[in-house]
Design a protein around this motif. Structure first.
Motif, PDB file in Angstrom:
ATOM      1  N   TYR A 250      -6.790  54.517 -54.704  1.00  0.00           N
ATOM      2  CA  TYR A 250      -7.112  54.006 -54.107  1.00  0.00           C
ATOM      3  C   TYR A 250      -6.184  52.469 -54.155  1.00  0.00           C
ATOM      4  O   TYR A 250      -5.455  51.828 -53.697  1.00  0.00           O
ATOM      5  CB  TYR A 250      -8.174  53.130 -54.950  1.00  0.00           C
ATOM      6  N   ALA A 251      -5.405  52.621 -55.157  1.00  0.00           N
ATOM      7  CA  ALA A 251      -4.024  51.654 -55.370  1.00  0.00           C
ATOM      8  C   ALA A 251      -2.949  52.056 -54.112  1.00  0.00           C
ATOM      9  O   ALA A 251      -2.486  51.648 -53.865  1.00  0.00           O
ATOM     10  CB  ALA A 251      -3.780  51.157 -56.930  1.00  0.00           C
ATOM     11  N   PHE A 252      -3.042  53.489 -54.866  1.00  0.00           N
ATOM     12  CA  PHE A 252      -1.346  53.682 -54.047  1.00  0.00           C
ATOM     13  C   PHE A 252      -2.341  53.417 -52.525  1.00  0.00           C
ATOM     14  O   PHE A 252      -1.463  53.843 -51.712  1.00  0.00           O
ATOM     15  CB  PHE A 252      -1.772  55.557 -54.092  1.00  0.00           C
ATOM     16  N   LEU A 253      -2.643  53.778 -52.161  1.00  0.00           N
ATOM     17  CA  LEU A 253      -3.801  54.217 -50.254  1.00  0.00           C
ATOM     18  C   LEU A 253      -3.401  53.336 -49.805  1.00  0.00           C
ATOM     19  O   LEU A 253      -3.056  52.526 -48.547  1.00  0.00           O
ATOM     20  CB  LEU A 253      -4.834  54.455 -50.237  1.00  0.00           C
ATOM     21  N   ALA A 254      -3.817  52.037 -50.588  1.00  0.00           N
ATOM     22  CA  ALA A 254      -4.003  49.978 -50.558  1.00  0.00           C
ATOM     23  C   ALA A 254      -2.292  49.368 -50.049  1.00  0.00           C
ATOM     24  O   ALA A 254      -2.360  49.110 -49.534  1.00  0.00           O
ATOM     25  CB  ALA A 254      -4.611  49.256 -51.560  1.00  0.00           C
ATOM     26  N   SER A 255      -1.660  50.503 -50.485  1.00  0.00           N
ATOM     27  CA  SER A 255       0.191  49.539 -51.150  1.00  0.00           C
ATOM     28  C   SER A 255       0.962  50.310 -50.603  1.00  0.00           C
ATOM     29  O   SER A 255      -0.505  51.570 -48.914  1.00  0.00           O
ATOM     30  CB  SER A 255       0.413  50.504 -52.262  1.00  0.00           C
ATOM     31  N   ASP A 256       1.742  49.375 -49.543  1.00  0.00           N
ATOM     32  CA  ASP A 256       2.520  49.896 -48.380  1.00  0.00           C
ATOM     33  C   ASP A 256       3.026  51.453 -48.601  1.00  0.00           C
ATOM     34  O   ASP A 256       3.986  52.557 -47.934  1.00  0.00           O
ATOM     35  CB  ASP A 256       3.140  48.792 -48.141  1.00  0.00           C
ATOM     36  N   GLU A 257       2.946  51.681 -49.672  1.00  0.00           N
ATOM     37  CA  GLU A 257       3.781  53.374 -49.575  1.00  0.00           C
ATOM     38  C   GLU A 257       3.286  54.426 -49.430  1.00  0.00           C
ATOM     39  O   GLU A 257       3.315  55.287 -49.046  1.00  0.00           O
ATOM     40  CB  GLU A 257       3.574  53.977 -51.392  1.00  0.00           C
ATOM     41  N   ALA A 258       1.672  53.950 -49.040  1.00  0.00           N
ATOM     42  CA  ALA A 258       0.963  55.116 -48.036  1.00  0.00           C
ATOM     43  C   ALA A 258       0.706  54.795 -46.647  1.00  0.00           C
ATOM     44  O   ALA A 258      -0.176  55.365 -46.253  1.00  0.00           O
ATOM     45  CB  ALA A 258      -0.613  54.799 -48.771  1.00  0.00           C
ATOM     46  N   SER A 259       2.118  54.141 -45.640  1.00  0.00           N
ATOM     47  CA  SER A 259       2.256  52.946 -45.232  1.00  0.00           C
ATOM     48  C   SER A 259       1.559  53.945 -43.959  1.00  0.00           C
ATOM     49  O   SER A 259       1.755  53.810 -41.766  1.00  0.00           O
ATOM     50  CB  SER A 259       3.144  52.903 -44.623  1.00  0.00           C
ATOM     51  N   TYR A 260       2.048  55.540 -43.381  1.00  0.00           N
ATOM     52  CA  TYR A 260       1.619  56.661 -42.667  1.00  0.00           C
ATOM     53  C   TYR A 260      -0.122  57.308 -42.745  1.00  0.00           C
ATOM     54  O   TYR A 260       0.147  58.092 -42.858  1.00  0.00           O
ATOM     55  CB  TYR A 260       2.501  57.638 -42.576  1.00  0.00           C
ATOM     56  N   ILE A 261      -0.983  56.696 -43.807  1.00  0.00           N
ATOM     57  CA  ILE A 261      -1.729  57.809 -44.596  1.00  0.00           C
ATOM     58  C   ILE A 261      -2.659  57.250 -43.565  1.00  0.00           C
ATOM     59  O   ILE A 261      -2.721  55.816 -44.071  1.00  0.00           O
ATOM     60  CB  ILE A 261      -1.526  58.022 -45.960  1.00  0.00           C
ATOM     61  N   ASN A 262      -3.115  57.979 -42.921  1.00  0.00           N
ATOM     62  CA  ASN A 262      -4.166  57.263 -41.975  1.00  0.00           C
ATOM     63  C   ASN A 262      -5.858  57.602 -41.056  1.00  0.00           C
ATOM     64  O   ASN A 262      -5.222  59.325 -41.595  1.00  0.00           O
ATOM     65  CB  ASN A 262      -4.142  56.326 -40.427  1.00  0.00           C
ATOM     66  N   GLY A 263      -6.663  57.485 -41.495  1.00  0.00           N
ATOM     67  CA  GLY A 263      -8.133  58.738 -41.042  1.00  0.00           C
ATOM     68  C   GLY A 263      -8.062  59.784 -42.006  1.00  0.00           C
ATOM     69  O   GLY A 263      -8.585  60.612 -41.951  1.00  0.00           O
ATOM     70  N   ALA A 264      -7.564  59.626 -43.452  1.00  0.00           N
ATOM     71  CA  ALA A 264      -7.767  60.694 -44.289  1.00  0.00           C
ATOM     72  C   ALA A 264      -8.807  60.621 -44.883  1.00  0.00           C
ATOM     73  O   ALA A 264      -9.147  59.077 -45.671  1.00  0.00           O
ATOM     74  CB  ALA A 264      -6.420  60.538 -45.223  1.00  0.00           C
ATOM     75  N   VAL A 265      -9.299  61.825 -46.052  1.00  0.00           N
ATOM     76  CA  VAL A 265     -10.622  61.466 -46.673  1.00  0.00           C
ATOM     77  C   VAL A 265      -9.869  62.316 -47.600  1.00  0.00           C
ATOM     78  O   VAL A 265      -9.177  63.325 -47.574  1.00  0.00           O
ATOM     79  CB  VAL A 265     -11.749  62.847 -46.641  1.00  0.00           C
ATOM     80  N   ILE A 266      -8.862  61.791 -49.092  1.00  0.00           N
ATOM     81  CA  ILE A 266      -8.472  62.894 -50.397  1.00  0.00           C
ATOM     82  C   ILE A 266      -9.664  62.628 -50.868  1.00  0.00           C
ATOM     83  O   ILE A 266     -10.600  62.221 -51.082  1.00  0.00           O
ATOM     84  CB  ILE A 266      -7.379  62.185 -50.551  1.00  0.00           C
ATOM     85  N   GLU A 267      -9.853  63.916 -51.926  1.00  0.00           N
ATOM     86  CA  GLU A 267     -10.671  64.437 -52.403  1.00  0.00           C
ATOM     87  C   GLU A 267      -9.825  64.224 -53.916  1.00  0.00           C
ATOM     88  O   GLU A 267      -8.986  64.577 -54.132  1.00  0.00           O
ATOM     89  CB  GLU A 267     -11.026  65.924 -52.663  1.00  0.00           C
ATOM     90  N   VAL A 268     -10.781  63.799 -55.009  1.00  0.00           N
ATOM     91  CA  VAL A 268     -10.263  63.519 -56.445  1.00  0.00           C
ATOM     92  C   VAL A 268     -11.273  64.396 -57.417  1.00  0.00           C
ATOM     93  O   VAL A 268     -11.808  63.568 -57.532  1.00  0.00           O
ATOM     94  CB  VAL A 268     -10.434  61.372 -56.571  1.00  0.00           C
ATOM     95  N   THR A 269     -11.256  65.720 -57.630  1.00  0.00           N
ATOM     96  CA  THR A 269     -12.086  65.886 -58.276  1.00  0.00           C
ATOM     97  C   THR A 269     -11.861  66.724 -59.266  1.00  0.00           C
ATOM     98  O   THR A 269     -12.545  68.092 -59.236  1.00  0.00           O
ATOM     99  CB  THR A 269     -12.751  67.002 -56.611  1.00  0.00           C
ATOM    100  N   GLY A 270     -10.503  67.307 -59.759  1.00  0.00           N
ATOM    101  CA  GLY A 270     -10.528  67.960 -60.096  1.00  0.00           C
ATOM    102  C   GLY A 270     -10.250  69.723 -59.977  1.00  0.00           C
ATOM    103  O   GLY A 270     -10.556  70.317 -60.615  1.00  0.00           O
ATOM    104  N   GLY A 271     -10.667  69.360 -58.527  1.00  0.00           N
ATOM    105  CA  GLY A 271      -9.780  70.759 -57.766  1.00  0.00           C
ATOM    106  C   GLY A 271     -11.836  71.445 -57.671  1.00  0.00           C
ATOM    107  O   GLY A 271     -11.390  72.530 -57.187  1.00  0.00           O
ATOM    108  N   LEU A 272     -12.962  70.389 -58.143  1.00  0.00           N
ATOM    109  CA  LEU A 272     -13.856  70.853 -57.938  1.00  0.00           C
ATOM    110  C   LEU A 272     -14.082  71.162 -56.048  1.00  0.00           C
ATOM    111  O   LEU A 272     -13.947  70.294 -55.211  1.00  0.00           O
ATOM    112  CB  LEU A 272     -14.900  70.257 -58.136  1.00  0.00           C
ATOM    113  N   ARG A 273     -15.386  72.697 -55.575  1.00  0.00           N
ATOM    114  CA  ARG A 273     -15.606  72.118 -54.674  1.00  0.00           C
ATOM    115  C   ARG A 273     -16.721  73.390 -54.609  1.00  0.00           C
ATOM    116  O   ARG A 273     -16.999  73.980 -55.093  1.00  0.00           O
ATOM    117  CB  ARG A 273     -14.863  73.524 -53.413  1.00  0.00           C
ATOM    118  N   LEU A 274     -17.627  72.330 -54.139  1.00  0.00           N
ATOM    119  CA  LEU A 274     -19.830  72.659 -54.243  1.00  0.00           C
ATOM    120  C   LEU A 274     -19.503  73.653 -53.202  1.00  0.00           C
ATOM    121  O   LEU A 274     -19.353  74.114 -52.753  1.00  0.00           O
ATOM    122  CB  LEU A 274     -20.432  71.318 -53.802  1.00  0.00           C
TER     123      LEU A 274
END
Ligand code: NAD
Length: 246
Positions: free
Chosen positions: A222-246
């Motif tokens: 969240y902190a990265f996406l909220a920051s200006d470092e993520a200025s070209y990331i838009n409309g993304a759905v980013i997984e934080v799952t440890g590699g899980l795919r149900l």
């Protein structure tokens, strides 16, 4: 610090991922507006944020009520002048298989997890549009991408949040507002408290990292996406799952 001079409103900030995100944002220099229906435990979040050296206010706000969110946003604007970042984190579960799910269970989850995201986004939007900048981050879930046994209501809401994210990305991108979603897997928070240990063990075994995630591991994204470092990331759905795919 990534979020110096930014003002962030986080819903559901009293505990779990919301509390960890508030603290991470504070450590990155953000001023915090922490909202929750549980004002009592919100005090812990506020204390931790202030200990990190930033300004933080707590507001009793229920995302299911548009009036409550409008009041919270007005209070935040009166205190800090504007809001740069909205984290739509508040969420609940009311699990049951389709044949057993009551209308109340269905409505409660849709109200908080889907309509609550709409309410909060609409409440902050006029200010973001007027300034021509802002970041909206939405809590989806891996199950919003894959479905999950016993979670018709929750999966519908979390898939809907992905729809919001993609739609708002198109509508608001030209106006300087970025919108992204996070899709966590199994994160160790009070939300998992009602899950029996045997089921938790099975869940853990499905994860290639062989452990549940920690709220801080979601807060970092969240902190990265909220920051200006993520200025070209838009409309993304980013997984934080440890590699899980149900
Ligand atoms: P949690 O239950 O620990 O915390 C949720 C917070 O939301 C609580 O502080 C609660 O008081 C607040 N809340 C509930 N209803 C509210 C309302 N109507 N208005 C305002 N606040 C309200 O949950 P968590 O695990 O920290 O989950 C945070 C978000 O992440 C949720 O949207 C959840 O669906 C999502 N998520 C969690 C997991 C997980 O494994 N924990 C996985 C995927 C997605």
């Amino acid at each position: 610090m990534k979020l110096q001079n930014k003002i962030a409103l986080i819903t559901g900030a009293a505990r779990g991922i919301g509390a960890a995100t508030a603290l991470k944002f504070a450590q990155e220099g953000a001023t915090l507006v922490a909202c929750d229906i549980h004002e009592d435990i919100l005090q812990d979040t506020l204390r931790h944020c202030r200990d990190a050296g930033v300004d933080a206010i707590g507001l009793a706000a229920n995302v299911t009520s548009r009036a409550s969110m409008d009041t919270a946003v007005q209070a935040a604007l009166a205190q800090f002048g504007h809001i740069d970042i909205l984290v739509n984190n508040a969420g609940i579960t009311r699990d049951a298989r389709l044949e057993k799910m009551t209308e109340d269970q269905f409505d409660a989850v849709i109200d908080v997890n889907l309509k609550g995201v709409f309410n909060a986004a609409q409440a902050v939007l006029p200010g973001m549009l007027a300034r021509g900048s802002g970041v909206i981050l939405n809590a989806s879930s891996i199950v919003g991408l894959c479905g999950n046994f016993g979670q018709t209501n929750y999966v519908a809401a979390k898939a809907g949040v992905i729809g919001f994210t993609q739609t708002w990305c198109r509508e608001l991108g030209p106006k300087g507002i970025r919108v992204n979603a996070i899709a966590p897997g199994f994160i160790q928070t009070p939300m998992l408290d009602s899950i029996p240990d045997t089921v938790l063990t099975r869940m853990r075994d499905q994860v290639p990292l062989r452990r549940l995630g920690q709220p801080e591991e979601v807060a970092n994204l969240y902190a990265f996406l909220a920051s200006d470092e993520a200025s070209y990331i838009n409309g993304a759905v980013i997984e934080v799952t440890g590699g899980l795919r149900l």
